[in-house]
Design a protein around this motif. Sequence first.
Motif, PDB file in Angstrom:
ATOM      1  N   THR A   4       0.749  -1.097  -0.046  1.00  0.00           N
ATOM      2  CA  THR A   4      -0.175  -0.073   0.124  1.00  0.00           C
ATOM      3  C   THR A   4       0.803   1.239  -0.081  1.00  0.00           C
ATOM      4  N   THR A   5       2.081   1.199   0.790  1.00  0.00           N
ATOM      5  CA  THR A   5       2.555   2.521   0.970  1.00  0.00           C
ATOM      6  C   THR A   5       3.624   2.555  -0.405  1.00  0.00           C
ATOM      7  N   GLU A   6       3.997   1.412  -1.042  1.00  0.00           N
ATOM      8  CA  GLU A   6       4.835   1.633  -2.228  1.00  0.00           C
ATOM      9  C   GLU A   6       4.020   1.921  -3.455  1.00  0.00           C
ATOM     10  N   THR A   7       2.551   1.493  -3.199  1.00  0.00           N
ATOM     11  CA  THR A   7       1.473   2.059  -4.451  1.00  0.00           C
ATOM     12  C   THR A   7       1.407   3.223  -4.214  1.00  0.00           C
ATOM     13  N   ARG A   8       1.288   4.071  -2.907  1.00  0.00           N
ATOM     14  CA  ARG A   8       0.818   5.705  -2.847  1.00  0.00           C
ATOM     15  C   ARG A   8       2.246   5.994  -3.415  1.00  0.00           C
ATOM     16  N   ARG A   9       3.504   5.661  -3.085  1.00  0.00           N
ATOM     17  CA  ARG A   9       4.844   6.413  -3.537  1.00  0.00           C
ATOM     18  C   ARG A   9       4.597   6.419  -5.025  1.00  0.00           C
ATOM     19  N   LEU A  10       4.370   5.280  -5.693  1.00  0.00           N
ATOM     20  CA  LEU A  10       4.412   5.186  -7.011  1.00  0.00           C
ATOM     21  C   LEU A  10       3.480   6.294  -7.671  1.00  0.00           C
ATOM     22  N   TYR A  11       2.160   6.176  -7.078  1.00  0.00           N
ATOM     23  CA  TYR A  11       1.286   6.712  -7.729  1.00  0.00           C
ATOM     24  C   TYR A  11       1.327   8.490  -7.669  1.00  0.00           C
ATOM     25  N   GLU A  12       2.085   8.803  -6.421  1.00  0.00           N
ATOM     26  CA  GLU A  12       2.494  10.369  -6.380  1.00  0.00           C
ATOM     27  C   GLU A  12       2.931  10.998  -7.568  1.00  0.00           C
ATOM     28  N   LYS A  13       3.773  10.288  -8.246  1.00  0.00           N
ATOM     29  CA  LYS A  13       4.545  10.609  -9.369  1.00  0.00           C
ATOM     30  C   LYS A  13       3.754  10.267 -10.827  1.00  0.00           C
ATOM     31  N   LEU A  14       3.473   8.879 -10.752  1.00  0.00           N
ATOM     32  CA  LEU A  14       2.779   8.482 -12.010  1.00  0.00           C
ATOM     33  C   LEU A  14       1.422   8.970 -12.550  1.00  0.00           C
ATOM     34  N   GLN A  15       0.874   9.257 -11.394  1.00  0.00           N
ATOM     35  CA  GLN A  15      -0.660   9.872 -11.805  1.00  0.00           C
ATOM     36  C   GLN A  15      -0.529  10.865 -12.925  1.00  0.00           C
ATOM     37  N   HIS A  16       0.544  11.678 -12.718  1.00  0.00           N
ATOM     38  CA  HIS A  16       0.673  12.963 -13.861  1.00  0.00           C
ATOM     39  C   HIS A  16       1.232  12.429 -15.015  1.00  0.00           C
ATOM     40  N   VAL A  17       1.502  11.134 -15.376  1.00  0.00           N
ATOM     41  CA  VAL A  17       1.683  10.484 -16.667  1.00  0.00           C
ATOM     42  C   VAL A  17       0.633   9.713 -16.838  1.00  0.00           C
ATOM     43  N   GLY A  18      -0.421   9.600 -16.276  1.00  0.00           N
ATOM     44  CA  GLY A  18      -1.686   9.061 -16.866  1.00  0.00           C
ATOM     45  C   GLY A  18      -1.712   7.556 -16.107  1.00  0.00           C
ATOM     46  N   TRP A  19      -0.960   7.305 -15.148  1.00  0.00           N
ATOM     47  CA  TRP A  19      -1.103   5.859 -14.627  1.00  0.00           C
ATOM     48  C   TRP A  19      -2.219   5.843 -13.754  1.00  0.00           C
ATOM     49  N   SER A  20      -2.973   4.915 -13.491  1.00  0.00           N
ATOM     50  CA  SER A  20      -3.796   4.736 -12.451  1.00  0.00           C
ATOM     51  C   SER A  20      -3.446   4.164 -11.096  1.00  0.00           C
ATOM     52  N   LYS A  21      -4.320   4.193 -10.223  1.00  0.00           N
ATOM     53  CA  LYS A  21      -3.936   3.479  -8.900  1.00  0.00           C
ATOM     54  C   LYS A  21      -3.601   2.017  -8.980  1.00  0.00           C
ATOM     55  N   ASP A  22      -4.600   1.391  -9.685  1.00  0.00           N
ATOM     56  CA  ASP A  22      -4.465   0.003  -9.963  1.00  0.00           C
ATOM     57  C   ASP A  22      -3.303  -0.260 -10.701  1.00  0.00           C
ATOM     58  N   GLU A  23      -3.137   0.219 -11.842  1.00  0.00           N
ATOM     59  CA  GLU A  23      -1.608   0.096 -12.322  1.00  0.00           C
ATOM     60  C   GLU A  23      -0.288  -0.034 -11.448  1.00  0.00           C
ATOM     61  N   CYS A  24      -0.385   1.143 -10.706  1.00  0.00           N
ATOM     62  CA  CYS A  24       0.650   1.368  -9.635  1.00  0.00           C
ATOM     63  C   CYS A  24       0.858   0.133  -8.750  1.00  0.00           C
ATOM     64  N   GLU A  25      -0.486  -0.504  -8.378  1.00  0.00           N
ATOM     65  CA  GLU A  25      -0.488  -1.487  -7.470  1.00  0.00           C
ATOM     66  C   GLU A  25       0.092  -2.676  -7.989  1.00  0.00           C
ATOM     67  N   THR A  26      -0.109  -2.908  -9.233  1.00  0.00           N
ATOM     68  CA  THR A  26       0.353  -4.099 -10.186  1.00  0.00           C
ATOM     69  C   THR A  26       2.006  -4.101 -10.080  1.00  0.00           C
ATOM     70  N   TYR A  27       2.453  -2.790 -10.437  1.00  0.00           N
ATOM     71  CA  TYR A  27       4.032  -2.676 -10.373  1.00  0.00           C
ATOM     72  C   TYR A  27       4.604  -2.586  -8.901  1.00  0.00           C
ATOM     73  N   ALA A  28       3.954  -2.389  -7.913  1.00  0.00           N
ATOM     74  CA  ALA A  28       4.449  -2.283  -6.570  1.00  0.00           C
ATOM     75  C   ALA A  28       5.372  -3.326  -6.113  1.00  0.00           C
ATOM     76  N   PRO A  29       4.788  -4.733  -6.113  1.00  0.00           N
ATOM     77  CA  PRO A  29       5.628  -5.734  -5.880  1.00  0.00           C
ATOM     78  C   PRO A  29       6.973  -5.933  -6.510  1.00  0.00           C
ATOM     79  N   LEU A  30       7.143  -5.541  -7.558  1.00  0.00           N
ATOM     80  CA  LEU A  30       8.248  -5.679  -8.631  1.00  0.00           C
ATOM     81  C   LEU A  30       9.318  -4.493  -8.242  1.00  0.00           C
TER      82      LEU A  30
END
Length: 328
Positions: A4-30
């Motif tokens: 959850t924390t990693e997803t939030r960290r990714l989403y903070e930046k990636l939302q500006h380039v059009g990524w959804s929270k769900d996409e960030c969640e998929t990448y967070a474990p990696l």
Amino acid sequence: MSITTETRRLYEKLQHVGWSKDECETYAPLTLEINQLKKEQDAIILAHSYQSPDIVYGVADFVGDSYGLSKIAAKHKAQKIIFCSVHFMAETAKILSPEKEVLVPTRAGCSLADSISAEDVKKLKEKHPGVPVACYVNTTAEVKAESDVCVTSSNVLQIIEDLPSNEVIFIPDKYMADYIKRHTKKNIITWDGVCVVHEEFTSASIQAVREQYPGVEILVHPECSSSVIDEADMVGSTSQMLDHVKDSKEKQFMIVSECGLADRVKAEVPKKKVVGACSMCPYMKSIQLKDILIALKSPREDQIISLTPDIVQKSKACLDKMFEMTQN
Ligand code: 13P
Ligand code: SF4
């Protein structure tokens, strides 16, 4: 760190380039696994600005242009470098730090680096004896080994001007050679290489953007053709363009370069607007997070950068000359 924390960290930046929270969640474990392995292995990840945003904001320790990243590769204490970029940039890191393990997640080429061989340089030197050879950093280690000084898009004009010769062989980018000729009286002998990504831009497409967005600033990479450079408000390396957007009073920018740089502007300067189309580099974009994971866990033969001591010695002299001439 939790998913959850990693997803939030990714989403903070990636939302500006059009990524959804769900996409960030998929990448967070990696990204979590890669960042953990980096710590355990005393490894750093260097990423060129053209890498995709999941790499830039998910796992990279340093992001920049070829010149800035090569300086970090030379000075950083980490024992292992994962270089997320095209092959020649990873080779440059190995030349500067041959004792380190340098890995490239995919063996990606570059139309400029692939356009000229060491044999071609030898023939050019035979044809123009005594004329210094300045090679663009987008060249193989073997080509650097045959050259006198390396240049990057951020220092090319200064180095060509400071070379003690009225004639210079500049390889391999014919468009960058045209750009140099605008700024020097020296005779520039060049090669027929082009960047297939920057070659796609046309002056007509830029003029259309100017009409649609009055006041837009046009930032152009010097790998573009002369007619495109004619349209530029500013010409510079990837890092110089990003700095320009941060410093400029204008609100709208066209980034006449690879899409990764436009994404960096969107993510890092979200108050400013990027307009017009960018161009995608298939070589840079061949790297994915899964390739980085393999490089960290069990690198394939093709991911390991290895150079002969002779090539390291000769190509290092060419890079050292660049650092000496730029006093860094
Ligand atoms: P920079 O030197 O600006 O990073 O450019 C390298 C490159 O490959 C541009 O296409
Ligand atoms: Fe090479 Fe052009 Fe891709 Fe840069 S953008 S790596 S010069 S093909």
